[in-house]
Design a protein around this motif. Structure first.
Motif, PDB file in Angstrom:
ATOM      1  N   UNK A  50       0.823  -1.222   0.000  1.00 12.50           N
ATOM      2  CA  UNK A  50       0.000   0.000   0.000  1.00 12.50           C
ATOM      3  C   UNK A  50       0.850   1.262   0.000  1.00 12.50           C
ATOM      4  N   UNK A  51       2.118   1.151   0.354  1.00 12.49           N
ATOM      5  CA  UNK A  51       2.986   2.346   0.343  1.00 12.49           C
ATOM      6  C   UNK A  51       3.210   2.864  -1.078  1.00 12.49           C
ATOM      7  N   UNK A  52       2.811   2.071  -2.081  1.00 10.47           N
ATOM      8  CA  UNK A  52       2.966   2.512  -3.479  1.00 10.47           C
ATOM      9  C   UNK A  52       1.686   3.133  -4.035  1.00 10.47           C
ATOM     10  N   UNK A  53       0.664   3.201  -3.197  1.00  7.14           N
ATOM     11  CA  UNK A  53      -0.670   3.588  -3.673  1.00  7.14           C
ATOM     12  C   UNK A  53      -0.698   4.848  -4.538  1.00  7.14           C
ATOM     13  N   UNK A  54       0.056   5.857  -4.143  1.00  4.18           N
ATOM     14  CA  UNK A  54      -0.009   7.133  -4.879  1.00  4.18           C
ATOM     15  C   UNK A  54       0.990   7.221  -6.027  1.00  4.18           C
ATOM     16  N   UNK A  55       1.727   6.144  -6.273  1.00  5.31           N
ATOM     17  CA  UNK A  55       2.843   6.272  -7.208  1.00  5.31           C
ATOM     18  C   UNK A  55       2.792   5.247  -8.359  1.00  5.31           C
ATOM     19  N   UNK A  56       1.814   4.317  -8.311  1.00  7.74           N
ATOM     20  CA  UNK A  56       1.754   3.241  -9.319  1.00  7.74           C
ATOM     21  C   UNK A  56       1.868   3.768 -10.741  1.00  7.74           C
ATOM     22  N   UNK A  57       1.126   4.844 -11.020  1.00  3.15           N
ATOM     23  CA  UNK A  57       1.054   5.334 -12.394  1.00  3.15           C
ATOM     24  C   UNK A  57       2.299   6.079 -12.849  1.00  3.15           C
ATOM     25  N   UNK A  58       3.237   6.321 -11.947  1.00  5.35           N
ATOM     26  CA  UNK A  58       4.397   7.160 -12.285  1.00  5.35           C
ATOM     27  C   UNK A  58       5.672   6.369 -12.545  1.00  5.35           C
ATOM     28  N   UNK A  59       5.640   5.077 -12.310  1.00  2.90           N
ATOM     29  CA  UNK A  59       6.908   4.335 -12.351  1.00  2.90           C
ATOM     30  C   UNK A  59       7.013   3.404 -13.557  1.00  2.90           C
TER      31      UNK A  59
END
Ligand code: DX5
Ligand code: ZN
Length: 233
Positions: A124-133
């Motif tokens: 869940x620590x990636x929740x805000x970043x999935x679309x950026x990587x």
């Protein structure tokens, strides 16, 4: 049809006195990328290499350089690693308080941006970043050393990451690092991984070609990753 699998030998287990030869050998043996582990003796309890080695590697191989930064102050070193020729720069969420800024800083330099999680860090620590990587790396050992044993509980994190990436239709690589062997390749790929880092599994063997081929063959026995099939239903 099974998705393509990329195999990334980790030079941490190579003979550093013969590094160019080792890299040429894994390139001939069918490696898809070269995994470079950067450790600072602070974020992880070990020291390895820095930008000059990446720069030297860039001159001796055509393989994409997949640079895994296990360092506290990644922001300070991104320009140098980008300049040195890294194709992917992967940072730890545990070490980056301004993760979005760090990812943007990597991408601004024309480098693909990766993010990674220690075994105890929730997906869940990636929740805000999935679309950026461009790459998500799931650590399957506690980082710092080669030759450790794969932690089986991370398999469910690979599945969760696969579901999130598929929901976004993301083409980001889903990479797994630590304790990856021929024997567990099938279950890791079945969970949804596309990219396998292998250090000791490859460099401890005399025949790198046979080991890489065996990993690829094991991966190809997976028809379709389970969660992807579930999501597509
Ligand atoms: C561990 C490193 C790994 C390591 C993997 O901190 O990030 O890339 O080289 O080594 P093996 O494949 O031997 O577990
Ligand atoms: Zn690594």
């Amino acid at each position: 049809m099974a998705p393509p699998i990329y195999i990334a030998p980790s030079i941490l287990s190579a003979d550093f006195a013969r590094l160019a030869d080792e890299v040429a050998a894994v390139e001939r043996a069918g490696a898809d990328m070269l995994h470079v582990d950067v450790m600072d003796g602070h974020f992880v309890p070990n020291l390895t290499v820095g930008p000059p080695i990446v720069e030297s590697l860039r001159k001796v191989t055509k393989l994409p350089l997949d640079v895994h930064l296990m360092i506290t102050n990644a922001d300070a070193f991104i320009p140098e690693f980008a300049e040195a020729g890294a194709d992917y720069l992967t940072v730890h969420v545990e070490a980056c308080p301004h993760l979005h800024r760090t990812i943007q800083s990597i991408k601004e330099r024309g480098v693909k941006a990766g993010v990674t999680l220690n075994p105890a860090t929730p997906i869940s620590s990636l929740q805000e970043i999935w679309g950026d990587v461009d790459l998500v790396l799931i650590m399957s050992v506690n980082p710092g050393f080669g030759g450790q044993t794969f932690i089986p509980s991370v398999l469910k994190k690979i599945v969760e990451a696969r579901i999130q990436l598929d929901r976004l239709n993301s083409q980001a690589l889903l990479e797994v690092d630590g304790g990856v062997k021929v024997d567990n390749t099938k279950e890791i790929v079945a969970a949804g991984a596309t990219t396998l880092v292998a250090g000791s599994a490859i460099f401890s063997q005399r025949d790198y070609t046979a080991t890489i081929a065996a990993m690829r063959a094991a991966a190809q026995t997976v028809a379709q990753p389970t969660p992807r099939a579930a999501v597509n239903r």
